[in-house]
Design an enzyme around this catalytic site. Sequence first.
Site, PDB file in Angstrom:
ATOM      1  N   LYS A   1      45.311  42.717  43.143  1.00 42.62           N
ATOM      2  CA  LYS A   1      44.751  43.175  44.524  1.00 42.62           C
ATOM      3  C   LYS A   1      45.605  42.712  45.625  1.00 42.62           C
ATOM      4  O   LYS A   1      45.430  43.072  46.745  1.00 42.62           O
ATOM      5  CB  LYS A   1      43.474  42.392  44.674  1.00 42.62           C
ATOM      6  CG  LYS A   1      42.485  43.058  43.667  1.00 42.62           C
ATOM      7  CD  LYS A   1      41.030  43.291  44.056  1.00 42.62           C
ATOM      8  CE  LYS A   1      40.134  44.408  43.451  1.00 42.62           C
ATOM      9  NZ  LYS A   1      40.168  44.453  41.948  1.00 42.62           N
TER      10      LYS A   1
ATOM     11  N   SER B   1      46.497  43.431  34.867  1.00 43.10           N
ATOM     12  CA  SER B   1      46.198  43.501  36.219  1.00 43.10           C
ATOM     13  C   SER B   1      45.460  42.405  36.666  1.00 43.10           C
ATOM     14  O   SER B   1      45.801  42.037  38.075  1.00 43.10           O
ATOM     15  CB  SER B   1      45.128  44.627  36.466  1.00 43.10           C
ATOM     16  OG  SER B   1      43.860  44.487  35.539  1.00 43.10           O
TER      17      SER B   1
ATOM     18  N   GLU C   1      35.051  45.754  52.317  1.00 41.21           N
ATOM     19  CA  GLU C   1      33.843  45.736  51.498  1.00 41.21           C
ATOM     20  C   GLU C   1      34.503  45.125  50.218  1.00 41.21           C
ATOM     21  O   GLU C   1      35.561  44.802  49.864  1.00 41.21           O
ATOM     22  CB  GLU C   1      33.424  47.005  50.868  1.00 41.21           C
ATOM     23  CG  GLU C   1      34.160  47.652  49.907  1.00 41.21           C
ATOM     24  CD  GLU C   1      35.856  48.027  49.825  1.00 41.21           C
ATOM     25  OE1 GLU C   1      36.279  48.030  51.120  1.00 41.21           O
ATOM     26  OE2 GLU C   1      36.447  48.283  48.875  1.00 41.21           O
TER      27      GLU C   1
END
Length: 412
Positions: A87, A380, A109
Site C-alpha cells: 500500500k 502483497s 478513506e
Amino acid sequence: MSSESKFGEYGGQYVPEALMPAIEELTDAYERYVLDNEDGFMDEFRQRLRDFGGRPTPLQRADRLSERYDREVYLKREDLLHGGAHKLNNALGQVLLAKYMGKERIVAETGAGQHGTATAMACAHLDVDCEIYMGRTDINRQRPNVFRMRIHDAEVNPVDIGSGTLKEAINETMRDWATNVEDTHYVIGSVVGPHPFPRMVRDFQSVISEEARDQIRAKAGRLPDSVVACAGGGSNTMGAFHEFVGDGDVDLVAVEAGGSGLAIDEEEELAPHSASLSTGDDGVLHGARTKLLQSRDGQILESHSVSAGLDYSGVGPELAHLADEGRVTPVNVGDDAALEAFHRLSKTEGIIPALESSHALAYLEEHPDELGDLVVVNVSGRGDKDLDTVIEESARRNLDAAPTMEVFDGEQ
Ligand SMILES: *Cc1c(COP(=O)(O)O)cnc(C)c1O
C-alpha cells in the site's frame, strides 16, 4: 501526454458535477507529473521508494513450496516494503503528487485501516496534514490501526452512515474532497474510483512488476508461466500484472475471496464472498463503471471475506476489462483454504503472509498444474496484522494446520 478515462466499457468519470473541478485538476496533474515526469516528479518518487520504503523488494525462491508442487515457485516480497504491505507504493506516490500540486491537506478513506495507516505514514514522512475517514463499525473492529494513524499525527473521522464500513467512508471522503478541493487531495486506496485514479494507482503500484520482471529473468533466465496475485480492489494485482500484460505467454491469475461460498442471499442483500470479478454484474460504484456484487434490482450487496482487505463489493475497472478480454483469469478460493495457506507458508518458509496474500498462495495449493513450471506469487503484505483473526478463526474451524493456541496456565 493525455490519458484515456476508460478501459473498454469500464472506468469513466461517473461523478456528481461538484466533483468535476477536483477530478479535472487531478487529471491534469497526473498527466504532467506522472506521465510526463514534469519537475522530475517520478525521479523523486522512485528515490523515496528506495530510501524511505526500502525498495526494491526481493524476489525469493520458495524452496519448500517449489518442492511441494514440483515446479519453480518465486515470491515477490511486498511484505518487506516499509509498513508491511504494497500500500505504501500508492500512498507515497499520491501524497507526493499532492505536494507537487501545492495541496496542504490530505484526506483518505480506510476500511480495515491498512490504507489509512500507509497514508498517515506517507503524510508524516512528507510533512502534510492528514485526515482519515473510517466507518464506525470498522473503527470498533480495528482499534490498533486507529492508534497507528494517530501516532503518525493523523486525525481519524468516524463515519456513522449506513453499515459504517468502507463504502460509506469512500462516499464521505469524496464529499470532503469536493468541498475542499482548493487545498485538499483525496488519496484513494486502490485501483478504483473515477479516472484518473485507476490508472494513477496502477502506475504507482507497477513498480512491483517492473522489479519482478527483471528479477525473474535474472534468477530463472526467462519470464514466468504465470503471475498470481490476490484481488480486492486490485491494486497489488494490477501492480504485479502491469508489466507482464504485453507478454502474451505469461498467464495472469487474479485470486478473489470466495469467502464461505458463492451463493448470494437476495433477501438479506448479502454476498458471503467478495468475488466481484468472477461473479459480478456491470454497474457504477464510486465513480466508475465496473463489475459489482449486486442484487437483481441493482442494489450493492455487502461482501464478505475472512480477510478485511479483500472485503469490497467492487473491483478496479481495468481488471474488469482485462478479465472480459481473457487476458486476466479470475479465480477464487474460500476462507478455509486461505487460512490453511497462511499456516503453510508460516510453517514451511518462515514467512507470515497477510490473509489477503494467503488467497494467492491457496490457489497455488489447489491448482498448481494450471500455473505452469515457473510461478511468481505476489505476497502483497505480512500477516502480523491478522494474528488475532487467524487465532480465532483457526480455533473456530478446528483447522489441523493451526498450531495449538491454548495459553499455558502457569503450572510447573
Ligand atoms: C489492502 C490489501 C490488499 C487488497 O487491496 P488490493 O487493492 O486488491 O491490492 C491485499 N493485500 C494486502 C496485504 C492489503 O493490505
